[in-house]
Design an enzyme around this catalytic site. Structure first.
Site, PDB file in Angstrom:
ATOM      1  N   LEU A   1     -45.523 -83.229 -40.546  1.00 27.71           N
ATOM      2  CA  LEU A   1     -44.385 -83.618 -40.952  1.00 27.71           C
ATOM      3  C   LEU A   1     -43.046 -82.659 -39.992  1.00 27.71           C
ATOM      4  O   LEU A   1     -43.098 -81.537 -40.556  1.00 27.71           O
ATOM      5  CB  LEU A   1     -44.334 -83.909 -42.141  1.00 27.71           C
ATOM      6  CG  LEU A   1     -43.255 -84.249 -42.721  1.00 27.71           C
ATOM      7  CD1 LEU A   1     -43.342 -84.852 -44.042  1.00 27.71           C
ATOM      8  CD2 LEU A   1     -41.663 -83.264 -43.623  1.00 27.71           C
TER       9      LEU A   1
ATOM     10  N   ASP B   1     -38.185 -83.584 -39.442  1.00 28.26           N
ATOM     11  CA  ASP B   1     -37.705 -84.242 -39.417  1.00 28.26           C
ATOM     12  C   ASP B   1     -37.243 -85.606 -40.342  1.00 28.26           C
ATOM     13  O   ASP B   1     -38.015 -86.564 -39.516  1.00 28.26           O
ATOM     14  CB  ASP B   1     -36.527 -84.569 -38.367  1.00 28.26           C
ATOM     15  CG  ASP B   1     -36.080 -83.307 -37.509  1.00 28.26           C
ATOM     16  OD1 ASP B   1     -37.017 -82.176 -37.786  1.00 28.26           O
ATOM     17  OD2 ASP B   1     -35.549 -83.670 -36.543  1.00 28.26           O
TER      18      ASP B   1
ATOM     19  N   GLN C   1     -40.790 -87.190 -38.571  1.00 37.79           N
ATOM     20  CA  GLN C   1     -41.401 -86.488 -37.595  1.00 37.79           C
ATOM     21  C   GLN C   1     -42.394 -86.493 -37.927  1.00 37.79           C
ATOM     22  O   GLN C   1     -43.049 -85.355 -38.516  1.00 37.79           O
ATOM     23  CB  GLN C   1     -40.161 -86.020 -36.840  1.00 37.79           C
ATOM     24  CG  GLN C   1     -39.478 -86.170 -36.393  1.00 37.79           C
ATOM     25  CD  GLN C   1     -39.166 -86.543 -34.958  1.00 37.79           C
ATOM     26  OE1 GLN C   1     -40.190 -86.184 -34.132  1.00 37.79           O
ATOM     27  NE2 GLN C   1     -39.377 -88.166 -34.720  1.00 37.79           N
TER      28      GLN C   1
ATOM     29  N   TYR D   1     -38.717 -89.228 -30.878  1.00 39.09           N
ATOM     30  CA  TYR D   1     -37.901 -88.370 -31.417  1.00 39.09           C
ATOM     31  C   TYR D   1     -36.685 -88.191 -32.519  1.00 39.09           C
ATOM     32  O   TYR D   1     -36.866 -89.257 -32.839  1.00 39.09           O
ATOM     33  CB  TYR D   1     -36.617 -86.913 -29.966  1.00 39.09           C
ATOM     34  CG  TYR D   1     -38.625 -85.780 -29.661  1.00 39.09           C
ATOM     35  CD1 TYR D   1     -39.713 -86.095 -30.137  1.00 39.09           C
ATOM     36  CD2 TYR D   1     -37.590 -84.650 -29.067  1.00 39.09           C
ATOM     37  CE1 TYR D   1     -40.602 -84.857 -29.684  1.00 39.09           C
ATOM     38  CE2 TYR D   1     -37.926 -83.573 -28.793  1.00 39.09           C
ATOM     39  CZ  TYR D   1     -39.748 -83.440 -28.890  1.00 39.09           C
ATOM     40  OH  TYR D   1     -40.500 -82.641 -28.094  1.00 39.09           O
TER      41      TYR D   1
HETATM   42  C1  FRU Z   1     -35.586 -80.909 -35.113  1.00 32.44           C
HETATM   43  C2  FRU Z   1     -36.000 -81.547 -33.739  1.00 32.44           C
HETATM   44  C3  FRU Z   1     -35.226 -82.265 -33.260  1.00 32.44           C
HETATM   45  C4  FRU Z   1     -36.486 -83.331 -32.413  1.00 32.44           C
HETATM   46  C5  FRU Z   1     -37.348 -83.009 -32.906  1.00 32.44           C
HETATM   47  C6  FRU Z   1     -39.296 -83.568 -32.201  1.00 32.44           C
HETATM   48  O1  FRU Z   1     -36.163 -79.830 -36.149  1.00 32.44           O
HETATM   49  O2  FRU Z   1     -35.757 -80.427 -32.861  1.00 32.44           O
HETATM   50  O3  FRU Z   1     -34.258 -82.517 -32.531  1.00 32.44           O
HETATM   51  O4  FRU Z   1     -35.745 -84.729 -32.311  1.00 32.44           O
HETATM   52  O5  FRU Z   1     -37.012 -81.834 -33.986  1.00 32.44           O
HETATM   53  O6  FRU Z   1     -39.808 -84.138 -33.299  1.00 32.44           O
END
Ligand code: FRU
Length: 491
Positions: free
Chosen positions: A45, A47, A63, A106
């Site tokens: 996991l 963001d 994420q 993302y």
């Molecule tokens: C921050 C980041 C974001 C990107 C995402 C990818 O942790 O690098 O900038 O969108 O994680 O997982």
């Protein structure tokens, strides 16, 4: 195990049900699974994404790399809750599936529009030479929970003057107009945030770079920007990469923080503001995102983890969790962060005591545990330092204390348990001048979040103690201190 590029970019179609089951089994055997934090079902996991209140429920995505504790092909995993405390795992939210997000869905944000919840996120792509190209994409969730992606990206190109490090749109509405801030890197490899505008969330117009007082020497990339207004003041939150450690500041691999000023001037695209503050003074905190709910509260959730570090749970096939939701208010140019009131719903059996602690460490026999909320209020101190030791075992302890001589709050995880990220130090400090202190602390199986003096400072950290390290101690050294302690088991 080293993960190859091929392994990191396998799609879920290429992963068998048996493989996922075997991974889930390893994950569930991990002694450090959390009990009241959002954590990945399997894999990694990072963001928080799409955080919003919609149709009577909070929706919070993260994420997600489903098949291991590393960064690879990112998905959005969907969770939801009626009370910000009890979260339901919904399942896959957004899956990378087309030429505009083939190397990862993302980070991005959610906003309600025309009875639906719209998500704007960055589609990450790579060409054959592994050059990155980001697209800003849209997906729409209907009240029944189904999510449909739009066929075309809504922002296909990076504005000139910026590199392909261009991502993480955060949308808000001002009157009838939508705005989005996007994290960007200037061609001279410095970090910034740019502003877009739209009437319908589909056609976006580039407005320009947000002018701040931070200049061009504040890190090489600003990830996950967020802009909102609180009591008429403007707050720009972002996660700058590339700040050098400076005294007690910027000790983690990457930072996240904010500036507070007057509301953004949307015509001149300018934010006049005070100094940059770190949001969290602990170890594991990054890429936070906020939303505003039906009660008008501004609520923040962060990733309780950092990029590019190995964590002790990796060997069990998973990594990281989200922080507890924090309600934000603003006081004298600083954000005050308090655990949302609903967290009191978790309070179970209660023990309390009031005592004068004198020049020694006191073991509280009826205070024990690995999952609890604790409120400790210290006053009338003549000591040099006072504080708490938590998750205490034969050789382990996690220390939260106030050093009255140096006037510093200290979070020490040197002896917390299995160590990790030691190259970034095992102690975090911050200066606070006060005579009385309240520490409201949430302890989960492998984390601790400390809210100091009603949210003036917060310290967050993962800790990996043995399961028998359950003791709680109080100390006052070089003098005495009055302490009132209440502890609630967490149900
Ligand atoms: C921050 C980041 C974001 C990107 C995402 C990818 O942790 O690098 O900038 O969108 O994680 O997982």
């Amino acid at each position: 195990m080293e993960w190859t590029k091929e392994q990191r970019y396998r799609t879920m179609d290429e992963v068998s049900e048996e493989e996922i089951q075997a991974l889930a089994k390893r994950v569930n055997q991990c002694p450090w699974r959390q009990s009241f934090h959002i954590q990945p079902v399997t894999g990694l996991l990072n963001d928080p994404n799409g955080f919003s209140y919609f149709n009577g429920e909070y929706h919070l995505f993260y994420q997600w790399f489903p098949i291991g504790p590393v960064h690879g092909l990112k998905h959005w995993y969907h969770t939801k809750s009626k009370d910000l405390v009890h979260w339901e795992d919904v399942g896959m939210g957004i899956e990378p599936s087309n030429e505009f997000d083939c190397h990862g869905a993302y980070s991005g944000s959610g906003i309600e529009h025309d009875g639906k919840l719209y998500f704007m996120y960055t589609g990450n792509t790579r060409d054959a030479d592994w050059n990155r190209h980001p697209y800003q994409c849209l997906a729409v969730m209907s009240p029944d929970g189904s999510i449909v992606k739009m066929d075309e990206p809504v922002i296909a190109d990076v504005p000139s003057g910026y590199t392909d490090h261009f991502r993480d749109p955060k949308v808000w509405k001002n009157g009838d107009i939508f705005y989005a801030v996007i994290g960007a890197q200037r061609e001279n490899e410095t970090g910034s945030v740019v502003l877009f505008q739209s009437k319908d969330l589909v056609d976006w117009k580039f407005m320009g770079e947000v002018k701040t007082g931070l200049g061009e020497e504040f890190g090489y990339m600003w990830e996950c920007p967020d802009y909102f207004e609180l009591y008429g003041q403007g707050v720009l939150l972002f996660s700058p990469q590339g700040l050098k450690a400076e005294g007690d500041h910027y000790q983690n691999i990457y930072q996240s923080g904010y500036v507070v000023g007057s509301a953004i001037d949307l015509e001149n695209i300018e934010l006049k503001h005070g100094v940059f503050h770190e949001l969290d003074r602990g170890f594991d905190f990054y890429a936070p995102q906020t939303t505003v709910d039906h009660q008008g509260r501004r609520i923040l959730v962060g990733w309780m983890g950092l990029p590019e570090l190995d964590y002790p749970t990796d060997k069990n096939g998973w990594a990281h969790c989200l922080t507890l939701p924090r309600e934000l208010t603003v006081k004298e140019g600083k954000l005050i962060q308090q655990p949302v009131d609903e967290l009191k719903l978790l309070r179970g059996e209660k023990v309390e005591t009031n005592l004068m602690v004198e020049s020694e460490t006191i073991c509280l026999d009826n205070f024990k545990g690995d999952v609890y909320e604790l409120l400790a209020e210290f006053s009338d101190s003549t000591a040099e330092e006072f504080g708490l030791e938590l998750r205490v075992g034969e050789y382990e302890k996690t220390i939260i204390k106030y050093d009255r001589v140096a006037k510093k709050l200290v979070f020490d995880r040197t002896d917390s348990g299995e160590s990790f990220a030691k190259e970034f130090g095992t102690v975090r400090k911050c200066t606070v001048e006060a005579e009385e202190f309240s520490f409201r602390i949430f302890v989960d199986v492998s984390s601790i979040e400390v809210f100091v003096n009603d949210g003036e400072e917060v310290f967050t950290g993962r800790i990996f103690p043995g399961e028998n390290s359950n003791g709680i101690r109080i100390f006052s050294r070089g003098g005495e201190t009055n302490v009132q302690v209440v502890k609630w088991d967490i149900k």
